[in-house]
Scaffold this active site. Structure first.
Site, PDB file in Angstrom:
ATOM      1  N   ASP A   1       3.956  -9.880   1.209  1.00  0.00           N
ATOM      2  CA  ASP A   1       4.313  -8.473   1.027  1.00  0.00           C
ATOM      3  C   ASP A   1       5.820  -8.432   0.834  1.00  0.00           C
ATOM      4  O   ASP A   1       6.584  -8.729   1.763  1.00  0.00           O
ATOM      5  CB  ASP A   1       3.915  -7.642   2.249  1.00  0.00           C
ATOM      6  CG  ASP A   1       2.413  -7.547   2.421  1.00  0.00           C
ATOM      7  OD1 ASP A   1       1.713  -7.462   1.403  1.00  0.00           O
ATOM      8  OD2 ASP A   1       1.931  -7.554   3.569  1.00  0.00           O
TER       9      ASP A   1
ATOM     10  N   ASP B   1      -6.601   0.050  -0.185  1.00  0.00           N
ATOM     11  CA  ASP B   1      -6.077   0.239   1.165  1.00  0.00           C
ATOM     12  C   ASP B   1      -6.903   1.347   1.804  1.00  0.00           C
ATOM     13  O   ASP B   1      -6.643   2.534   1.602  1.00  0.00           O
ATOM     14  CB  ASP B   1      -4.596   0.623   1.120  1.00  0.00           C
ATOM     15  CG  ASP B   1      -3.717  -0.505   0.599  1.00  0.00           C
ATOM     16  OD1 ASP B   1      -4.105  -1.674   0.790  1.00  0.00           O
ATOM     17  OD2 ASP B   1      -2.657  -0.226   0.024  1.00  0.00           O
TER      18      ASP B   1
END
Length: 256
Positions: free
Chosen positions: A12, A131
């Site tokens: 990330d 998500d």
């Protein structure tokens, strides 16, 4: 014959650095993406996922130079996502060295983007990131899950499971299913979410969010995941790729 389970570290990246937090908040620095990519390649990971987590929030494209430098360090499939809004963006990322491209926010806003990319490059190029979280704040969906966008910062009220089904029909080659409720907690993957999605879609599912120990990866695969992805447990040395593969093998699960 069953397909071997893939073990995938996730980078990330925000402002050119690898970060990790809990539920995408309180991010802390985890290192240089190029150095980590090189290390994970040497450790024997099967793929590597690079997500520019601030690209959509900042309304910009993925950092191509970091992608290119990362791709030069690994000789395994590299998936890159963050800020992808068009077929042209996908072409740039593939040219920079990505093997697959992750899309999320832009596809939710304009679903036909999935079919446009699939028509141009094939569905094997598309990793649809979802998500997902359990509904809250009076939101209601048929499945009980909703999509979040912009790095998990915004709820949409859109049914996440119905979206996964539609995305697969449009041409998504696989689903990166990230539980926003479990993300960064190290308490285990959301097995019920994995089971619910597995029952409705046939494309591969990459389980993400919540890994804390090796047995969690085994549980995710038994719930229906085709691949398992994690970040902080790898970045901060809690587990190695070998630890995870050994646990999977001991459970009778084929790995690469």
């Amino acid at each position: 014959m069953a397909v071997a389970v893939r073990v995938i570290p996730c980078l990330d990246v925000s402002h050119g650095r690898v970060v990790k937090g809990v539920n995408f908040e309180n991010l802390r620095d985890a290192g240089d993406p190029v150095e980590l990519a090189r290390a994970y390649g040497a450790m024997g990971c099967d793929e590597l996922t690079f997500l520019d987590v601030s690209a959509s929030v900042e309304d910009r494209s993925t950092l191509l130079d970091v992608v290119s430098n990362t791709a030069n360090q690994v000789f395994i499939p590299l998936t890159v996502g963050g800020g992808v809004r068009s077929v042209a963006d996908v072409a740039q990322l593939l040219h920079a060295g990505a093997d697959k491209v992750g899309i999320n926010t832009a596809a939710v806003q304009r679903p036909e983007l999935i079919s446009e990319i699939a028509d141009q490059f094939g569905n094997q190029v598309i990793t649809l990131s979802i998500d997902a979280r359990r509904v809250r704040d009076g939101v209601s969906t048929d499945s009980g899950y909703e999509i979040t966008t912009h790095g998990g910062r915004r709820g949409t009220g859109i049914d996440a499971l119905q979206w996964a089904v539609k995305a697969a029909e449009l041409g998504a080659g696989e689903i990166l299913l990230n539980s926003m409720d479990a993300d960064g907690t190290n308490s285990g993957f959301d097995r019920q979410m994995i089971k619910d999605f597995r029952s409705e879609i046939s494309v591969p599912i990459i389980a993400s969010g919540g890994a804390g120990k090796a047995s969690h990866f085994v549980e995710a695969v038994r719930a229906g995941a085709d691949a398992v992805l994690a970040a902080s447990v790898f970045h901060f040395g809690v587990l190695t790729i070998s630890d995870v593969k050994a646990a999977l093998c001991d459970a009778g699960i084929e790995v690469r």
